[in-house]
Design an enzyme around this catalytic site. Structure first.
Site, PDB file in Angstrom:
ATOM      1  N   ARG A 231       0.875  -1.131  -0.183  1.00  0.00           N
ATOM      2  CA  ARG A 231       0.133   0.123  -0.051  1.00  0.00           C
ATOM      3  C   ARG A 231       0.890   1.198  -0.002  1.00  0.00           C
ATOM      4  O   ARG A 231       0.482   2.358  -0.637  1.00  0.00           O
ATOM      5  CB  ARG A 231      -0.854  -0.183   1.232  1.00  0.00           C
ATOM      6  CG  ARG A 231      -2.166  -0.859   1.019  1.00  0.00           C
ATOM      7  CD  ARG A 231      -3.121  -1.165   2.071  1.00  0.00           C
ATOM      8  NE  ARG A 231      -4.145  -2.195   1.766  1.00  0.00           N
ATOM      9  CZ  ARG A 231      -4.905  -2.356   2.576  1.00  0.00           C
ATOM     10  NH1 ARG A 231      -4.893  -2.289   3.724  1.00  0.00           N
ATOM     11  NH2 ARG A 231      -6.076  -3.245   2.071  1.00  0.00           N
TER      12      ARG A 231
ATOM     13  N   THR B 256       2.124   1.481  -3.496  1.00  0.00           N
ATOM     14  CA  THR B 256       1.233   2.009  -4.403  1.00  0.00           C
ATOM     15  C   THR B 256       0.882   3.535  -4.103  1.00  0.00           C
ATOM     16  O   THR B 256       0.767   4.100  -5.335  1.00  0.00           O
ATOM     17  CB  THR B 256      -0.252   1.304  -4.051  1.00  0.00           C
ATOM     18  OG1 THR B 256       0.182  -0.416  -4.310  1.00  0.00           O
ATOM     19  CG2 THR B 256      -1.242   1.724  -5.061  1.00  0.00           C
TER      20      THR B 256
ATOM     21  N   TYR C 143      -6.336  -0.761  -6.897  1.00  0.00           N
ATOM     22  CA  TYR C 143      -5.669  -1.907  -6.427  1.00  0.00           C
ATOM     23  C   TYR C 143      -5.031  -1.748  -4.992  1.00  0.00           C
ATOM     24  O   TYR C 143      -4.805  -0.566  -4.663  1.00  0.00           O
ATOM     25  CB  TYR C 143      -4.867  -2.856  -7.549  1.00  0.00           C
ATOM     26  CG  TYR C 143      -3.523  -2.064  -7.999  1.00  0.00           C
ATOM     27  CD1 TYR C 143      -3.000  -0.800  -7.592  1.00  0.00           C
ATOM     28  CD2 TYR C 143      -2.991  -2.615  -8.965  1.00  0.00           C
ATOM     29  CE1 TYR C 143      -1.933  -0.373  -8.045  1.00  0.00           C
ATOM     30  CE2 TYR C 143      -1.865  -1.963  -9.698  1.00  0.00           C
ATOM     31  CZ  TYR C 143      -1.023  -0.861  -9.134  1.00  0.00           C
ATOM     32  OH  TYR C 143      -0.160  -0.492  -9.794  1.00  0.00           O
ATOM     33  N   GLU C 144      -4.846  -2.771  -4.462  1.00  0.00           N
ATOM     34  CA  GLU C 144      -4.200  -2.818  -2.862  1.00  0.00           C
ATOM     35  C   GLU C 144      -5.310  -2.211  -2.179  1.00  0.00           C
ATOM     36  O   GLU C 144      -4.930  -1.570  -1.140  1.00  0.00           O
ATOM     37  CB  GLU C 144      -2.837  -2.097  -2.944  1.00  0.00           C
ATOM     38  CG  GLU C 144      -1.813  -2.700  -3.709  1.00  0.00           C
ATOM     39  CD  GLU C 144      -1.532  -4.309  -3.684  1.00  0.00           C
ATOM     40  OE1 GLU C 144      -2.028  -4.721  -2.417  1.00  0.00           O
ATOM     41  OE2 GLU C 144      -1.259  -4.827  -4.450  1.00  0.00           O
ATOM     42  N   GLY C 145      -6.681  -2.449  -2.307  1.00  0.00           N
ATOM     43  CA  GLY C 145      -7.486  -1.889  -1.412  1.00  0.00           C
ATOM     44  C   GLY C 145      -8.061  -0.541  -2.071  1.00  0.00           C
ATOM     45  O   GLY C 145      -7.370   0.446  -2.250  1.00  0.00           O
TER      46      GLY C 145
END
Length: 598
Positions: A295, A298, A439-441
């Protein structure tokens, strides 16, 4: 495509002058991370990214990855660039020396990853996922697993992935259907299908080590029943090398809006041999080791693409001639003035510069916290760093990508119609950046995590840990001749932050929807205030350097001018986000779902 040049001067400003990484490295015993070593890593990393990775960015986007009967090939030059990256030792820069790494601080690895992502984000996905897998195995694997996998991953002969998502569930991992059945030899037969797996299949390494979430036959329902398994593409043989092919295959690759040269795969596991990592039914805890690292990475992608976009925009705006300045010709010897003289172009360029440099400060501060959380001198220091990391991670991921998309959009706009044309490369940066918000939440999930789990869930403890830092800094600047006005503005917003949190918390006690309704505005408010703190810290250093006399006055004057722009033009956006966060859930939930239909 914009010609990327690593912003080493700004990097050194943060490393040497604002955050004093060197004192931190000395305190944690990182004796190899000397100032000379850090400068050498920046210089050599910049050279590799500028000369090797950046030239492959546009061609990789156009060629994309290809799949033929389950075999995925990366674009021309990618495999060779990875071999050069591995040969240069970059893959193991921050890895444990016990497994062949150089043992340098994690923050240095993240700084190198900024240059990689800025020069070629698609290519950077391959080593990026590997580093996440390495961190999870290092934190939760058995000693035998570490010996089997970490040396190969560190060396770069093997790469790694994280396999979470399934077609019917994204963030709600409790719904996964992948199963792992215990075998007589202590292994597990893993069966299921995973989608959106970055670097799931490619031709750049000898083996690919998948970390796969699956459920045991007797697992509890929901997220409490998830376990994590190591499932290699090729099973290690008696010598530890890649041996027999496992029951793992790539069913297809996605055709995407951006990061087209990153292989995003559908991965099928057909009674594949897997090995439990960590405790049974505790897989989500293990996976969060990867996800927290991912995260932050990202979030930095917003900075990376924003930086490249800014570099392209500033060069174009300085060269492109259009109209005369409103105050009279600025280039009377030319047919028109360069567009950089026009106020609206300045607005876009300064917005780009303010977000990029502010986000870099946030990222480097957070990277420094990772060092402290791992190697702090005391348990108290490590806990404080962990708490700040928990609080700042969703802000890094969401705010930096939201503003990164704004920056790349501005960069394309500066080019006018040319920005919409592929050959200039600016539209690719917008396309590549868009996924970072997802992405990644998703950023909506990050906002819920920040407000619901981190702030309200800790009874405000995690928020207070950061707002106290801001409060003390503002107090210290309260009488500063040049900065006291900014300090007062920030102090007011910092106090308002706490009041807003309390108001939402009280409303949520009556109606839990209030948290979801306020969360995105709350996160953006938090991001703007957080960046204001870092801009004020940078301004303080710039003032000190100018007062002492310096040969680099233009650099520090630019910092002060950009800080002024941020406080006058961008920080006032907090008022809109405050109003949104306080508006409540009524206007969102009033319209019945069936009334959305046409």
């Amino acid at each position: 495509m914009p010609e990327y040049k690593a912003p080493q001067r700004d990097m050194r400003f943060l490393i040497d002058e604002v955050f004093d990484f060197h004192a931190g490295y000395a305190a944690m015993g990182a004796s190899d991370a000397t100032p000379d070593m850090v400068n050498a890593i920046l210089a050599e990393g910049a050279k590799f990214c500028e000369q090797v990775l950046a030239p492959l960015n546009r061609s990789g986007d156009e060629e994309e990855c290809q799949i033929n009967e389950g075999v995925v090939t990366t674009p021309k030059g990618f495999k060779e660039a990875f071999a050069q990256y591995v040969e240069g030792g970059w893959n193991g820069l921050s890895a444990d020396p016990l497994y062949g790494g150089q043992g340098l601080p994690s923050s240095l690895g993240l700084i190198v990853s900024e240059m990689v992502g800025s020069s070629n984000l698609s290519w950077g996905m391959y080593p990026g996922l590997t580093h996440g897998a390495m961190s999870a195995i290092h934190a939760h694997g058995s000693e035998a697993q570490k010996q089997s996998y970490l040396s190969k991953l560190t060396e770069g002969r093997w790469t790694g992935t994280m396999c979470l998502t399934e077609a019917h569930c994204g963030t709600d991992l409790g719904l996964i259907k992948s199963r792992a059945v215990p075998q007589a030899d202590g292994s597990y037969a893993v069966t299921g299908s995973k989608i959106f797996i970055s670097a799931g299949e490619h031709d750049m390494s000898e083996n690919i080590v998948h970390l796969v979430l699956a459920k045991l036959p007797d697992a509890p329902a929901g997220t409490r029943g998830i376990s994590l398994f190591i499932v290699p593409k090729f099973l290690p043989d008696a010598q530890g090398e890649a041996g027999a092919r496992n029951g793992v295959s790539c069913g297809s690759i996605e055709h995407k809006m951006g990061i087209k040269a990153s292989a995003t795969c559908v991965m099928n596991f057909d009674s594949a041999t897997g090995y439990l990592i960590g405790e049974a039914n505790k897989g989500l805890n293990c996976m969060f080791t990867m996800m927290n690292h991912a995260r932050l990475g990202t979030g930095m992608q917003g900075l990376c693409l924003g930086e490249t976009s800014f570099q392209g925009a500033i060069k174009y705006a300085s060269d492109r001639l259009q109209m005369r300045a409103l105050t009279g010709p600025k280039a009377p010897d030319k047919a028109a003035d360069p567009i950089i003289v026009h106020p609206d172009v300045r607005r876009m360029l300064l917005t780009m510069k303010a977000f990029n440099e502010g986000n870099r400060a946030l990222a480097y501060f957070t990277a420094q916290l990772i060092d402290q959380a791992h190697s702090g001198e005391s348990a108290e220091q490590r806990e404080e760093a962990e708490n700040l990391l928990a609080f700042l991670t969703p802000i890094c991921k969401a705010f930096m990508t939201e503003t990164g998309l704004e920056v790349t959009n501005h960069g394309m706009q500066v080019f006018g119609g040319h920005g919409f044309i592929r050959e200039w490369g600016m539209e690719q940066l917008v396309r590549d950046c868009r996924i970072a918000l997802i992405y990644e939440g998703t950023n909506g999930i990050q906002a819920l995590d920040l407000l619901g789990r981190k702030v309200l869930g800790s009874q405000g403890k995690l928020l207070r840990g950061f707002t106290k830092i801001v409060h003390k800094f503002c107090e210290a600047q309260a009488e500063h001749p040049q900065l006291k006005g900014y300090a007062a503005q920030l102090a007011t917003l910092n106090q308002q932050w706490g009041a807003l949190t309390q108001k939402i918390g009280m409303a949520a006690m009556k109606n839990p929807d209030e948290v979801g309704a306020a969360s995105m505005d709350y996160l953006m408010y938090s991001g703007y205030v957080t960046l204001a703190y870092f801009w004020l810290r940078m301004a303080e250093v710039a003032e000190q350097k100018l007062a002492a006399g310096t040969d680099d006055a233009a650099f520090y004057q630019a910092k002060l001018a950009t800080c002024e722009f941020y406080f006058k033009r961008l920080l006032p956006r907090t008022a809109t986000h405050l109003a949104g966060a306080e508006a409540g859930s009524d206007s969102l939930m009033k319209l019945p779902a069936e009334h959305f239909a046409l």
